[in-house]
Design an enzyme around this catalytic site. Sequence first.
Site, PDB file in Angstrom:
ATOM      1  CB  CYS A 337     -29.632  -8.003 -23.167  1.00 18.46           C
ATOM      2  SG  CYS A 337     -30.641  -7.224 -21.935  1.00 18.46           S
ATOM      3  NE  ARG A 366     -38.939  -6.539 -17.850  1.00 18.65           N
ATOM      4  CZ  ARG A 366     -38.586  -5.533 -18.621  1.00 18.65           C
ATOM      5  NH1 ARG A 366     -39.125  -4.337 -18.424  1.00 18.65           N
ATOM      6  NH2 ARG A 366     -37.701  -5.679 -19.566  1.00 18.65           N
ATOM      7  CD  GLN A 384     -38.021  -6.531 -23.867  1.00 14.06           C
ATOM      8  OE1 GLN A 384     -37.133  -7.395 -23.918  1.00 14.06           O
ATOM      9  NE2 GLN A 384     -37.925  -5.443 -23.144  1.00 14.06           N
ATOM     10  CG  ASP A 386     -34.716  -7.168 -27.006  1.00 14.66           C
ATOM     11  OD1 ASP A 386     -34.251  -6.049 -27.265  1.00 14.66           O
ATOM     12  OD2 ASP A 386     -34.535  -7.743 -25.920  1.00 14.66           O
ATOM     13  CG  HIS A 388     -29.450  -7.289 -27.626  1.00 14.75           C
ATOM     14  ND1 HIS A 388     -30.474  -8.186 -27.461  1.00 14.75           N
ATOM     15  CD2 HIS A 388     -29.605  -6.366 -26.647  1.00 14.75           C
ATOM     16  CE1 HIS A 388     -31.209  -7.826 -26.413  1.00 14.75           C
ATOM     17  NE2 HIS A 388     -30.719  -6.725 -25.903  1.00 14.75           N
ATOM     18  CG  HIS A 518     -29.627  -3.044 -24.955  1.00 16.32           C
ATOM     19  ND1 HIS A 518     -29.931  -4.111 -24.145  1.00 16.32           N
ATOM     20  CD2 HIS A 518     -28.376  -2.680 -24.623  1.00 16.32           C
ATOM     21  CE1 HIS A 518     -28.908  -4.361 -23.340  1.00 16.32           C
ATOM     22  NE2 HIS A 518     -27.947  -3.496 -23.603  1.00 16.32           N
TER      23      HIS A 518
END
Length: 646
Positions: A337, A366, A384, A386, A388, A518
């Site tokens: 993000c 991570r 991910q 992902d 946004h 998100h």
Amino acid sequence: MINITLPDNSVKQYNDGITALKIAYDISEGLARNVLAAKVNGEVWDATRPINNDISLQLLTWNDNDGKAAMWHSSAHLMAEAIEILYPGVKFGIGPDIENGFYYDIDFLDYDISEKDLEKIERKMQELAREKQEFVRREVSKAEALRFFSNKGDEYKIELISELEDGEISLYQSGGFTDLCRGPHIPNTGVIKAIKLTKVAGAYWRGDESRKQLTRIYGITFPKKKELDEYLILLDEAKKRDHRLLGKELDLFAFSNKVGLGLPLWLPKGAELRERLEQFLKTVQKDAGYKPVISPHIGNVNLYKISGHYQKYGEESFKPISTPVAGEEFFLKPMNCPHHCEIYNARPHSYKELPIRYAEFGTVYRYEQSGELHGLTRVRGFTQDDAHIFCTPDQLKQEFNNVIDIIERIFTALDFKDVIIQISLRDSNNKDKYIGCDENWQKSEAAIIEVAEERKLNAIVEFGEAAFYGPKMDFIVKDAIGRKWQLGTIQVDYNLPERFDLTYIGADNGKHRPVMIHRAPFGSMERFVAVLIEHCGGNFPLWLTPDQVIILPISEKYNDYGKNVLNSLGKNGIRGIIDTRSEKTGRKIRDAELKKIPFMFIVGEKEESDGTVAVRKHGEGDLGTFGIQEISDIINSEVEKLMNLK
RNA sequence: GCCAGCAUAGCUCAGUUGGUCAGAGCAGCUGAUUUGUAAUCAGCAGGCCGUGGGUUCGAAUCCCUCUGCUGGCUCCA
């Protein structure tokens, strides 16, 4: 006399001090034998506790979750009793029922306990259960409870009691064992017929790493031996579906110690499968107005200080990467993000452009504790799916709706039929935990709830489970054998737009703050593929599976014809392989079945002269003879139907 | 990270109390076979018994270290 209202609204009269168990006997002896506990005015009670007022009563049996809970909680006591006999002097922590059974945390002092000891404890439990020990409830004063456990030397119980209010403390005694317990319990241990202690584990006292580690023993019990057997079969089935085994068997992914812990390696078949998933989502997202973006795997440490991830992920990140220039530090990105916020910030935006939807299959890193790693479901580097969405507050609801459309479409294509939706809202009594003004919270929470209501979603609402920056909606799927997995998530965020000072120019020519959504339908590609493997047991949907067809020539004489068939299939967009080994047909079929390839095309003399194939479907058997174009069309229309893409 | 268990050929596993204990099946390779709906036959090759140390005349086997894997580490009496 008191009035007892039963679930069918019938009312029965009894003398004061009647118990649920006696009422059950009054109805039928068979029922009474199955009663584990009772719900009195909605509160779960011992079936043997005297009732002195007019109440509504529901008798709880093994078919009720609260009945099961009482049984398992009582089983924890039974186990503790057995352990106290076998290992005198041990100290007890807590022993609750859980979703599938129960556990007890025990300080075994100098005794060494391993799984080898479980059988011995099980046998003792069985022996005690047969004694049909009754659970006797006794309400005691705090002083009395403290006295009892100090005499026993149980410092953990003393700690628990010291945190309780006087007047709300009760003890339960069964056989020679007395425990601090609020109950409720089953009438007696006789209903515990089948016992299985499953595992030994270390567990910190009260979950606190700084405190002593106790030994936790897990177990599960059943009222019938048959149910235990069924449970063990289910565990076995879960084992067979384990994505770590199937991933290896089907050549999908691997791990290497040389590469590092928790860093998955995708093998060609796995990578192709993942690409098909990604491509599917990309197509769906393109239709829905998403724009692809690409951001690097590392970012300046300051980026994450601005976003707040540094504070949150500081400990869970890999150490910063330093550059030769002093003072510069970079982090492997824990989330995409912040990068996407800066992509938004690359130039000014007008309200006319919104909503802007940036999508990226972004790989993040991570540092998970080594003990937390598990196959593909918990890794240190993952991708991910992902995106946004930056929109005006007015557009929030519509955008949220659009995301749900995408998620539903994907779950349908992948045959996840049983989906639970959890809406996580702010705990309004504890606003300090969250950032952002009340107005924004109310708006975004209302938007989510409205959407859920309008779509008649099967949603549960949890207060206090929201992210610190906004409310969210999580999608939990149940797989083919009933296990729950959290996959997709949609989160509303007012925080990052503020931290990154994101703006757009409104119709009023003034600067305004966009809202950010998100969202990740799969969650992560790694986790999703793992869940998918376990859900379908390695039998992937036709559109995803590595090889859709395998050609099995009867003998080497028909290999050339088989290759021609394979070519025609390729021209029709169907993935296939051919087994040209000089093996018998039965053998080729067996191997293809084990590889879980959906279609087997058997070709021999007849097929070659007719230009056909004999079709056998995985798990089903012979379907008969088909023309090549004919079967290609059948496969393709099946794929199209599953993908729901048109 | 912590607790418990495990680690023998690519895979699944045998190897009794330390003394022909380095084995089997599958997979692989070679050859024979030319096969009609869930395993054709034969041969060959393959292992520093996870790593490092120790005990012993002797260790896959016993002890310690490390590495990795597996199951757990509040579901709050």
